[in-house]
Scaffold this motif. Structure first.
Motif, short mmCIF file in Angstrom:
data_model
loop_
_atom_site.label_atom_id
_atom_site.label_comp_id
_atom_site.label_asym_id
_atom_site.label_seq_id
_atom_site.Cartn_x
_atom_site.Cartn_y
_atom_site.Cartn_z
N ILE A 230 0.83 -1.20 0.00
CA ILE A 230 0.00 0.00 0.00
C ILE A 230 0.86 1.26 0.00
O ILE A 230 0.60 2.22 -0.73
CB ILE A 230 -0.95 -0.02 1.21
N LEU A 231 1.92 1.25 0.80
CA LEU A 231 2.81 2.42 0.85
C LEU A 231 3.56 2.60 -0.47
O LEU A 231 3.83 3.74 -0.89
CB LEU A 231 3.80 2.26 2.01
N LEU A 233 2.31 1.89 -3.40
CA LEU A 233 1.33 2.54 -4.27
C LEU A 233 1.14 4.01 -3.90
O LEU A 233 0.85 4.85 -4.77
CB LEU A 233 -0.01 1.79 -4.22
N ALA A 234 1.29 4.34 -2.61
CA ALA A 234 1.19 5.74 -2.20
C ALA A 234 2.31 6.57 -2.84
O ALA A 234 2.08 7.70 -3.30
CB ALA A 234 1.27 5.85 -0.68
N ASN A 237 1.42 6.95 -6.47
CA ASN A 237 0.32 7.90 -6.62
C ASN A 237 0.79 9.35 -6.53
O ASN A 237 0.21 10.23 -7.16
CB ASN A 237 -0.75 7.64 -5.56
N TYR A 352 -9.93 -1.82 3.87
CA TYR A 352 -9.95 -1.00 2.67
C TYR A 352 -10.04 0.48 3.00
O TYR A 352 -9.45 1.32 2.30
CB TYR A 352 -11.12 -1.40 1.76
N ARG A 355 -6.70 1.44 4.02
CA ARG A 355 -5.90 1.45 2.79
C ARG A 355 -6.12 2.73 2.01
O ARG A 355 -5.18 3.35 1.50
CB ARG A 355 -6.29 0.23 1.93
N ASN A 356 -7.37 3.15 1.87
CA ASN A 356 -7.68 4.35 1.10
C ASN A 356 -6.98 5.58 1.66
O ASN A 356 -6.48 6.42 0.90
CB ASN A 356 -9.19 4.58 1.06
N GLN A 359 -2.99 4.89 1.10
CA GLN A 359 -2.56 4.79 -0.29
C GLN A 359 -2.83 6.06 -1.09
O GLN A 359 -2.09 6.37 -2.03
CB GLN A 359 -3.25 3.60 -0.96
N PHE A 360 -3.87 6.79 -0.72
CA PHE A 360 -4.28 7.92 -1.54
C PHE A 360 -3.98 9.28 -0.93
O PHE A 360 -4.29 10.30 -1.55
CB PHE A 360 -5.78 7.81 -1.85
N THR A 362 -1.31 10.75 -0.73
CA THR A 362 -0.30 11.44 -1.54
C THR A 362 -0.89 12.09 -2.79
O THR A 362 -0.23 12.91 -3.43
CB THR A 362 0.80 10.46 -1.97
#
Length: 435
Positions: A230-231, A233-234, A237, A352, A355-356, A359-360, A362
């Motif tokens: 997850i990080l 993907l951050a 992103n 989730y 996670r949102n 992950q998001f 950023t």
């Protein structure tokens, strides 16, 4: 073979109904979003102005997603989706009224996007859990591919329809089409889709909100590989959001650019993701999903940004878009399968939601930093260059050349950011316990 096909269709029937109608609604929403970005840029001519539209959407989504998990796990997913979508439709109607009366201003869009982002903290995780509830585990990769396929089709069709309607009929008709797609999807979800309710494997109904948040974070802390994924993907992103902040300002400003060219580049991205989605739907499961994820993102980060930086014509920009996006569906499907297979369905809402946020968070930062750097640093820097300078010879002159230089910088940043995670032992351990 035909018998297996019929059995698969029967097992996925409810999912396919939901998927098709929600994808149709997503098409309308994407068309409106793109049209409003163009409208906002035409009003101010500022990258930061358009970036703030996305910042306002993602800000509340990131801040409050982590608190939504308990609510989602405890309550009816269908009702949550219906309520969230209805609120978004009311906001769209409000925009249409303001536009029709000549009173629409950019700050109205900032407020509306903020409210929509807040409601999306419930809608998106609820939809993710609903997919798990409607899908047998053996179909996870196929379903992930289909979801990616619909997103790709939306990416292809939305720019074409949006720019066509915007040019020949006006922004009002783009919004009207968006509302038509909403009411179609709303009606089908309300009357024809039954989402199963799941009984929890433990009694968490007396959890406080903070205890629920802690449950999601504790799970991720325990499953360190998923947390690191997850990080990762951050980080990606962050680079991707700076890319998005720069794309429209560059293509709308550069010589040889414009609305049509922006639509063509977005359509190229959509066609690429469409091809990637078909590919991942047909491919068997890879031996290592982690390796696929890492390789796909490294390829994407190492190609598109540099081609956009050095390119000066629409075909070259489209080529960069194709290379940057063709493997993203493959990455997304493999990550989706890992998460659905690993996280118990009774925990997915809370996990989730956490996670949102992680992950998001950023994304608004990337849009904000990207918009500021383009307007305040890179465009002024290129404007000060004297004729014959090295930077002008590489990135061109005039407005938009600063955004081109910025693409070169984020290309280096994106490629380098992929490398450390290849040596993260926690990532590779995910597959040791994933089925």
């Amino acid at each position: 073979m035909f018998r297996n096909f019929r059995e698969n269709i029967k097992e996925l029937q409810t999912f396919l109904i939901l998927w098709g109608t929600q994808s149709f609604s997503s098409l309308g929403s994407s068309m409106t979003s793109l049209a409003l970005v163009i409208w906002a840029y035409e009003q101010k001519g500022s990258a930061l102005t358009t970036a703030l539209l996305t910042i306002c959407s993602y800000g509340p989504y990131v801040l409050f997603s982590i608190f939504a998990g308990s609510f989602i796990d405890r309550h009816n997913k269908k009702i949550i989706m219906l309520a969230s979508d209805s609120f978004a439709a009311l906001c769209t109607i409000f925009v249409l009224i303001l536009l029709s009366t000549g009173k629409l201003e950019i700050w109205h869009l900032y407020i509306i996007n903020t409210l929509n982002g807040l409601m999306n903290t419930l809608q998106q995780p609820a939809a993710d859990v609903a997919v798990s509830l409607l899908t047998p585990k053996k179909h996870y990769q196929r379903v992930s591919g289909l979801r990616s396929l619909s997103n790709s089709l939306v990416t292809v069709v939305a720019p074409v329809l949006s720019t066509a309607l915007l040019s020949f009929a006006g922004l009002q008709w783009v919004i009207v089409f968006d509302l038509i797609t909403f009411f179609s999807a709303f009606t089908v979800l309300l009357f024809f889709v039954k989402i199963p309710q799941v009984k929890s494997d433990r009694d968490y109904h007396r959890e406080t909100m903070l205890q629920s948040v802690n449950a999601g974070l504790t799970y991720l802390k325990k499953e360190r590989g998923i947390l690191d994924l997850i990080l990762f993907l951050a980080v990606i992103n962050f680079t991707a959001s700076m890319y998005n902040a720069a794309l429209a300002p560059m293509l709308l400003s550069r010589a040889g650019g414009g609305k049509l060219e922006l639509g063509m580049v977005n359509m190229a991205a959509g066609l690429a993701t469409l091809a990637g989605s078909i590919l991942v739907t047909l491919l068997p499961a890879p031996k290592s999903r982690i390796r696929v994820i890492l390789n796909c993102l490294l390829f994407s980060m190492s190609t598109e940004n540099f081609i956009l930086a050095f390119g000066k014509t629409t075909p070259v920009w489209c080529l960069g878009s194709v290379l940057g996006w063709i493997l993203i569906p493959v990455m997304g499907a493999n990550m989706d399968v890992l998460l659905r297979s690993k996280i118990p369905v009774t925990m997915q809402g809370r996990v989730y939601s956490a996670r949102n946020t992680l992950q998001f968070f950023t994304i608004p930062l990337g849009y904000l930093i990207g918009g500021i750097l383009i307007d305040k640093v890179f465009e002024p820097l290129m404007a000060k260059q004297v004729a014959g300078s090295f930077l002008l010879s590489i990135f061109g002159s005039g407005k938009g050349s600063g955004a081109a230089l910025f693409f070169f910088v984020i290309g280096i940043t994106g490629a380098l950011s992929c490398l450390p995670f290849r040596f993260d032992r926690h990532l590779w351990k995910i597959e040791e316990t994933s089925s």
